[in-house]
Design an enzyme around this catalytic site. Sequence first.
Site, PDB file in Angstrom:
ATOM      1  N   GLU A  90       0.873  -1.188   0.000  1.00 57.56           N
ATOM      2  CA  GLU A  90       0.000   0.000   0.000  1.00 57.56           C
ATOM      3  C   GLU A  90       0.913   1.242   0.000  1.00 57.56           C
ATOM      4  O   GLU A  90       1.720   1.403   0.928  1.00 57.56           O
ATOM      5  CB  GLU A  90      -0.907  -0.031   1.246  1.00 57.56           C
ATOM      6  CG  GLU A  90      -1.726   1.209   1.497  1.00 57.56           C
ATOM      7  CD  GLU A  90      -2.594   1.626   0.314  1.00 57.56           C
ATOM      8  OE1 GLU A  90      -3.459   0.849  -0.124  1.00 57.56           O
ATOM      9  OE2 GLU A  90      -2.378   2.747  -0.188  1.00 57.56           O
ATOM     10  N   ASP A 117       4.574   0.411  -4.046  1.00 54.99           N
ATOM     11  CA  ASP A 117       3.839  -0.110  -5.187  1.00 54.99           C
ATOM     12  C   ASP A 117       3.784  -1.637  -5.201  1.00 54.99           C
ATOM     13  O   ASP A 117       4.817  -2.303  -5.054  1.00 54.99           O
ATOM     14  CB  ASP A 117       4.537   0.391  -6.452  1.00 54.99           C
ATOM     15  CG  ASP A 117       3.672   0.217  -7.656  1.00 54.99           C
ATOM     16  OD1 ASP A 117       3.394  -0.946  -8.028  1.00 54.99           O
ATOM     17  OD2 ASP A 117       3.253   1.223  -8.214  1.00 54.99           O
ATOM     18  N   ASP A 139      -8.273   1.517  -7.417  1.00 51.70           N
ATOM     19  CA  ASP A 139      -8.671   2.845  -7.891  1.00 51.70           C
ATOM     20  C   ASP A 139      -9.265   2.712  -9.295  1.00 51.70           C
ATOM     21  O   ASP A 139      -8.644   2.107 -10.172  1.00 51.70           O
ATOM     22  CB  ASP A 139      -7.450   3.776  -7.922  1.00 51.70           C
ATOM     23  CG  ASP A 139      -6.982   4.125  -6.514  1.00 51.70           C
ATOM     24  OD1 ASP A 139      -7.827   4.145  -5.598  1.00 51.70           O
ATOM     25  OD2 ASP A 139      -5.773   4.358  -6.334  1.00 51.70           O
ATOM     26  N   LYS A 143     -11.889   7.786 -16.111  1.00 53.21           N
ATOM     27  CA  LYS A 143     -11.822   8.404 -17.437  1.00 53.21           C
ATOM     28  C   LYS A 143     -11.113   7.475 -18.410  1.00 53.21           C
ATOM     29  O   LYS A 143     -10.069   6.894 -18.065  1.00 53.21           O
ATOM     30  CB  LYS A 143     -11.075   9.732 -17.363  1.00 53.21           C
ATOM     31  CG  LYS A 143     -11.832  10.779 -16.564  1.00 53.21           C
ATOM     32  CD  LYS A 143     -11.105  12.090 -16.574  1.00 53.21           C
ATOM     33  CE  LYS A 143     -11.905  13.077 -15.727  1.00 53.21           C
ATOM     34  NZ  LYS A 143     -11.074  14.120 -15.150  1.00 53.21           N
ATOM     35  N   ARG A 215     -13.020  -1.575   4.045  1.00 52.35           N
ATOM     36  CA  ARG A 215     -13.605  -0.296   4.442  1.00 52.35           C
ATOM     37  C   ARG A 215     -14.244   0.393   3.239  1.00 52.35           C
ATOM     38  O   ARG A 215     -15.334   0.947   3.319  1.00 52.35           O
ATOM     39  CB  ARG A 215     -12.508   0.587   5.034  1.00 52.35           C
ATOM     40  CG  ARG A 215     -13.055   1.802   5.749  1.00 52.35           C
ATOM     41  CD  ARG A 215     -11.961   2.579   6.373  1.00 52.35           C
ATOM     42  NE  ARG A 215     -10.874   2.772   5.410  1.00 52.35           N
ATOM     43  CZ  ARG A 215      -9.759   3.420   5.686  1.00 52.35           C
ATOM     44  NH1 ARG A 215      -9.565   3.898   6.895  1.00 52.35           N
ATOM     45  NH2 ARG A 215      -8.830   3.571   4.781  1.00 52.35           N
ATOM     46  N   GLU A 217     -15.478  -1.006   0.644  1.00 56.23           N
ATOM     47  CA  GLU A 217     -16.708  -1.732   0.302  1.00 56.23           C
ATOM     48  C   GLU A 217     -17.859  -1.311   1.218  1.00 56.23           C
ATOM     49  O   GLU A 217     -18.986  -1.076   0.761  1.00 56.23           O
ATOM     50  CB  GLU A 217     -16.441  -3.231   0.436  1.00 56.23           C
ATOM     51  CG  GLU A 217     -17.665  -4.089   0.194  1.00 56.23           C
ATOM     52  CD  GLU A 217     -17.433  -5.534   0.620  1.00 56.23           C
ATOM     53  OE1 GLU A 217     -16.271  -5.964   0.715  1.00 56.23           O
ATOM     54  OE2 GLU A 217     -18.417  -6.220   0.865  1.00 56.23           O
TER      55      GLU A 217
HETATM   56  C1  LIG Z   1     -10.141   2.605  -3.507  1.00 55.88           C
HETATM   57  S1  LIG Z   1      -8.827   2.200  -2.443  1.00 55.88           S
HETATM   58  C2  LIG Z   1      -9.345   0.613  -1.787  1.00 55.88           C
HETATM   59  C3  LIG Z   1      -8.581   0.218  -0.566  1.00 55.88           C
HETATM   60  C4  LIG Z   1      -8.948  -1.157   0.010  1.00 55.88           C
HETATM   61  N1  LIG Z   1      -8.573  -2.225  -0.893  1.00 55.88           N
HETATM   62  C5  LIG Z   1     -10.424  -1.231   0.351  1.00 55.88           C
HETATM   63  O1  LIG Z   1     -11.154  -1.953  -0.372  1.00 55.88           O
HETATM   64  O2  LIG Z   1     -10.840  -0.590   1.340  1.00 55.88           O
HETATM   65  C6  LIG Z   1      -7.531   1.726  -3.570  1.00 55.88           C
HETATM   66  C7  LIG Z   1      -6.211   1.533  -2.873  1.00 55.88           C
HETATM   67  O3  LIG Z   1      -5.238   1.075  -3.808  1.00 55.88           O
HETATM   68  C8  LIG Z   1      -4.002   1.682  -3.465  1.00 55.88           C
HETATM   69  N2  LIG Z   1      -3.134   1.618  -4.651  1.00 55.88           N
HETATM   70  C9  LIG Z   1      -3.224   2.337  -5.779  1.00 55.88           C
HETATM   71  N3  LIG Z   1      -2.242   2.013  -6.631  1.00 55.88           N
HETATM   72  C10 LIG Z   1      -1.504   1.054  -6.014  1.00 55.88           C
HETATM   73  C11 LIG Z   1      -0.340   0.323  -6.377  1.00 55.88           C
HETATM   74  N4  LIG Z   1       0.259   0.515  -7.532  1.00 55.88           N
HETATM   75  N5  LIG Z   1       0.127  -0.599  -5.506  1.00 55.88           N
HETATM   76  C12 LIG Z   1      -0.485  -0.804  -4.312  1.00 55.88           C
HETATM   77  N6  LIG Z   1      -1.582  -0.128  -3.927  1.00 55.88           N
HETATM   78  C13 LIG Z   1      -2.079   0.784  -4.760  1.00 55.88           C
HETATM   79  C14 LIG Z   1      -4.403   3.082  -3.049  1.00 55.88           C
HETATM   80  O4  LIG Z   1      -3.406   3.743  -2.283  1.00 55.88           O
HETATM   81  C15 LIG Z   1      -5.664   2.817  -2.258  1.00 55.88           C
HETATM   82  O5  LIG Z   1      -5.406   2.567  -0.892  1.00 55.88           O
END
Ligand SMILES: C[S@@+](CC[C@H](N)C(=O)[O-])C[C@H]1O[C@@H](n2cnc3c(N)ncnc32)[C@H](O)[C@@H]1O
Length: 235
Positions: A90, A117, A139, A143, A215, A217
């Site tokens: 994360e 990452d 995420d 777009k 969270r 969800e």
């Molecule tokens: C919409 S949030 C969902 C978080 C969690 N999985 C949940 O369902 O509550 C998307 C998460 O993906 C993480 N994220 C985005 N790109 C990432 C990457 N390349 N590697 C690891 N995490 C990433 C973001 O920081 C964010 O915490």
Amino acid sequence: MSANKPGDPTTLGRLYGRSVGKKLRDGQRRLVEELLPRIEIPAEGEVSAGHLFGAAHADRPLHFEIGFGGGEHLAARAEMLPDHRFIGAEPFLNGVAQALAHIETHGLDNIRLHHGDALDLLGRIPDGSLDMLYLLHPDPWPKARHAKRRMMSDGPLELFARKLAPGGELRFGTDHPVYLRHALMVMRRHAGRFDWLVDAPADWSTRPGDWPATRYEAKAIGAGHEVWYFRYRRR
Ligand SMILES: C[S@@+](CC[C@H](N)C(=O)[O-])C[C@H]1O[C@@H](n2cnc3c(N)ncnc32)[C@H](O)[C@@H]1O
């Protein structure tokens, strides 16, 4: 950060934006300063159960959660399966701090974390060695011009297929209709390597019992969104 070429679908730094949000509270800072160094995945070297937890753990099943957010799912799964080994990535420091709080509160010793990452880490996992891969509410990058940044894309999917063991499972969840359509299209292109574990529509509209809520969800459901759950088995 990433050494990948610009335009490479697995170019890692492009997949996420900010990595620090609100200032950490004192308790969170303590966890980041004291607990994180003890359970953080080293910056280099193989990422395997044996290397991270010790040779005696080398044959334990290994699970990986991509983008664990606040870490509640990762911690709940690790508590559910104490004989399995878990890694999570994360880039958002506040999320890492929240995950550390779950790990400390529940006394979990089967989790290692990467503050960064997920794809950087995935590249260091030996091929065919992951038992489970979780991608929960990535995420959406809604777009069309940002579609390449979606984690459910051909580059990352190639890596997922390579790193999962035969019979290993990919779990994917989303509440985002655009992402859903995109993900199904991507999975269709990779259908030769994955079996979609589905018998009836209820299988993707109902969260399986061994799939703790995240969270994000919970917020989506609170906002009246439908959530979809997918399980794919690596052939
Ligand atoms: C919409 S949030 C969902 C978080 C969690 N999985 C949940 O369902 O509550 C998307 C998460 O993906 C993480 N994220 C985005 N790109 C990432 C990457 N390349 N590697 C690891 N995490 C990433 C973001 O920081 C964010 O915490």
